[in-house]
Design a protein around this motif. Structure first.
Motif, PDB file in Angstrom:
ATOM      1  N   PHE A  78      32.971  -4.337   6.142  1.00 18.71           N
ATOM      2  CA  PHE A  78      34.172  -5.072   5.757  1.00 18.71           C
ATOM      3  C   PHE A  78      34.121  -6.425   6.445  1.00 18.71           C
ATOM      4  O   PHE A  78      34.103  -6.504   7.676  1.00 18.71           O
ATOM      5  CB  PHE A  78      35.435  -4.311   6.160  1.00 18.71           C
TER       6      PHE A  78
ATOM      7  N   ILE B 180      41.571  -0.214   3.645  1.00 18.88           N
ATOM      8  CA  ILE B 180      40.247  -0.834   3.494  1.00 18.88           C
ATOM      9  C   ILE B 180      39.263   0.147   2.874  1.00 18.88           C
ATOM     10  O   ILE B 180      38.402  -0.244   2.073  1.00 18.88           O
ATOM     11  CB  ILE B 180      39.746  -1.353   4.855  1.00 18.88           C
TER      12      ILE B 180
ATOM     13  N   PRO C  97      41.763  -2.556  -0.338  1.00 26.83           N
ATOM     14  CA  PRO C  97      41.532  -3.451   0.801  1.00 26.83           C
ATOM     15  C   PRO C  97      42.361  -4.724   0.744  1.00 26.83           C
ATOM     16  O   PRO C  97      42.677  -5.303   1.794  1.00 26.83           O
ATOM     17  CB  PRO C  97      40.034  -3.760   0.715  1.00 26.83           C
TER      18      PRO C  97
END
Length: 453
Positions: A313, A346, A351
C-alpha cells in the motif's frame, strides 16, 4: 479471516526504513524480516507520531497524540484511552513484554495487560568509570588485556535485555497456550544505541573500543563535537551488525512458534517506533528535534494467517492507527476516544475510504514544542521557539528535506499552519498534570541509553 484471531505486535526500536530491502533499501541486513514482509501487507509510507520512544509509544499503544493528556514526558496518563484494556474487557488475554525503561511499569505501560513482563538486564556496577582517570583506562586495550589475565571483563554494562531474552519471554508466555484468544506486544531494543552486542565484546580491543564509542557518541550528542567519517562508518557498522543479529533472532522465534503450533490463527504486525539518524541532518541517534523522514517514516507490515491479504500500500498511514486496527481485527470496541482509525478498509476492498490528508508528528516539550504536518507531497515543521520561521519541504523533488520552501510557498505554509493551530487546540483540550516517576536506577539506565547527560 477468523472472527477472533490472535495478534502479535512486535515493535523494534530505532529501525530505519532504508535498512530493509523490501522497503527499497540497498542493504542485506534483514533477509528474514524481508521474507516476512514479502508475505505481508506492506505500508511504504507509515509515519510515526514522534521522534523518540516517549513520544512514539502513546501514539502506537493508546492511539492518542503524544502531546495530549499532559504530554509524554511523565508517566502514561490514566486519562489516555487504553485499547489494551478494551481488548482485555472484550475477552482477550493481553500480554506485554518490554525491556525499554520508558515503556515500563514505572511509566504505567502495564495498564490493561493481563500479563506484563518488565525485563531488566543484570547490571554490574563498574565503579572505575566514576573514578578520576578511570574512563581513560576503560578506553585502553592494554588495561583490558592486563585485567583479563586475572579473569576480569569490564565491558560496558547491559542496558536492555537482548533479542534472545525477548524471544524466550514471548515463547515461554505463549507456550502455556492461553485459553482465550490473545494479544501480545513485545518491544526489541537491539538496534537502539548503544549498538554493541554484549556477547561479542570478548577481545580487549573490542571492549576498549566499545567504551570509546560511548564517550564519542555522548560528545557528539550532548557537546556538539564533530564526528569523523571513520567514527560515523563504525557506528553504521555496529548498527548493521546489531540489526543482523536481531533479524536472525526474530527468524528463530518465528520458527519456534510455528513448530509449537502457536502461530495458527495469528496476525503478525511488525513496525518500528521511529528511525535512526546518521548525520542525515547533522545529528546522531534519534534526538527529539528531528522530525525528518529518516526518523518518522518507518517499516510497518501485517502478515495475515494463511498467506493473505498481501502486497504493498503506497498511501500514507499512521502509527496512530495501529491499535484501532487491532481492535477491528479482534472484533472489539474501544472504551475511550481514539484519534486513529482502522486500516482494515485498505485490504477489505475500500482503500479509498482510508485516504489521509495529513499526518501529525511532534516533539511535545512545553517550552521546546515542535510539530510536523506531513502530506504525501509536503512536510511542514513548526517550532515554538521560532514560530515565524517554519520549514516546508517538497517531498517529491526533495525527499531528503534539505531545501526550505516556506518563503516561496506562503499559501501552502498558511494552510499547514492552520493544521498546526488546530492540533494545539486539541492538546489544550486534553491538558492535565502528569506525575513524573523517575528513580535513580531508571536514570542510570536512561543515561547509558543516551537519553541523559
Amino acid at each position: 479471516m477468523p472472527d477472533r484471531p490472535n495478534v502479535i505486535l512486535l515493535t523494534i526500536d530505532a529501525l530505519r526504513l532504508d535498512t530493509m530491502a523490501t522497503f527499497g533499501g540497498s542493504g542485506t541486513f534483514t533477509p528474514n524480516l524481508d521474507r516476512l514482509a514479502a508475505e505481508s501487507l506492506r505500508f511504504t509510507q507509515a509515519i510515526s507520531g514522534g521522534s523518540w520512544t516517549q513520544a512514539a509509544f502513546p501514539v502506537i499503544l493508546t492511539s492518542s497524540h503524544a502531546g495530549q493528556y499532559g504530554g509524554c514526558l511523565g508517566a502514561l496518563s490514566p486519562s489516555r484511552p487504553s485499547p489494551i484494556a478494551s481488548l482485555e474487557a472484550c475477552g482477550y488475554h493481553t500480554i506485554g513484554i518490554s525491556s525499554n525503561p520508558w515503556l515500563s511499569r514505572y511509566r504505567k505501560y502495564h495498564r490493561g495487560f493481563t500479563v506484563f513482563r518488565d525485563l531488566q538486564p543484570v547490571r554490574r556496577p563498574i565503579l572505575l568509570r566514576r573514578v578520576r582517570g578511570g574512563q581513560t583506562l576503560l578506553r585502553t586495550p592494554v588495561f583490558h588485556r592486563a585485567i583479563s589475565t586475572f579473569g576480569f571483563r569490564l565491558a560496558p554494562p547491559k542496558v536492555y535485555s537482548a533479542a534472545p531474552e525477548i524471544g524466550e519471554a514471548i515463547f515461554s508466555t505463549l507456550s502455556s497456550k492461553p485459553e482465550r484468544p490473545y494479544f501480545l506486544w513485545a518491544h526489541y531494543m537491539d538496534t537502539h544505541w548503544p549498538y554493541h552486542l554484549d556477547h561479542a565484546l570478548v577481545k580487549p580491543e573490542e571492549i576498549a573500543g566499545a567504551w570509546r564509542d560511548i564517550a564519542q557518541f555522548h560528545d557528539e550528542s550532548w557537546n556538539g563535537f564533530v564526528t569523523t567519517p571513520d567514527q560515523l562508518e563504525r557506528y553504521k557498522q555496529l548498527y548493521n551488525r546489531a540489526l543482523q543479529f536481531l533479524d536472525n533472532q526474530i527468524r528463530l522465534l518465528i520458527e519456534k512458534l510455528q513448530e509449537a503450533g502457536l502461530l495458527e490463527n495469528t496476525v503478525l504486525m511488525i513496525l518500528a517506533d521511529h528511525g535512526e539518524e546518521f548525520l542525515d541532518h547533522g545529528q546522531l541517534g534519534h534526538l527529539e528535534n528531528n522530525l525528518h523522514d529518516e526518523i518518522l517514516r518507518v517499516p510497518f507490515f501485517i502478515r495475515f494467517p494463511d498467506g493473505g491479504p498481501a502486497g504493498t500500500f503506497e498511501g500514507q498511514v499512521r502509527l496512530l492507527d495501529v491499535m484501532p486496527t487491532v481492535l477491528d481485527l479482534c472484533g472489539c470496541q474501544s472504551e475511550g476516544r481514539l484519534e486513529g482509525r482502522s486500516l482494515a478498509p485498505i485490504w477489505s476492498g475500500a482503500p479509498e475510504t482510508y485516504h489521509l490528508e495529513y499526518v501529525i508528528a511532534e516533539r511535545p516539550r512545553p517550552d521546546e514544542r515542535m510539530i510536523a504536518v506531513r502530506t504525501e507531497g509536503y512536510k511542514y515543521i513548526w517550532r515554538l521557539e521560532a514560530p515565524q520561521q517554519p520549514s516546508l519541504y517538497d517531498l517529491s523533488s526533495d525527499p531528503l528535506e534539505k531545501e526550505n520552501l516556506a518563503g516561496r510557498m506562503p499559501d501552502l505554509a498558511t494552510r499547514m499552519q492552520a493544521i498546526v493551530d488546530a492540533h494545539l487546540d486539541l492538546i489544550r483540550e486534553t491538558d492535565e498534570d502528569v506525575e513524573d516517576v523517575e528513580g535513580e536506577r531508571l536514570d542510570e539506565r536512561l543515561r547509558d541509553l543516551g537519553y541523559l547527560a
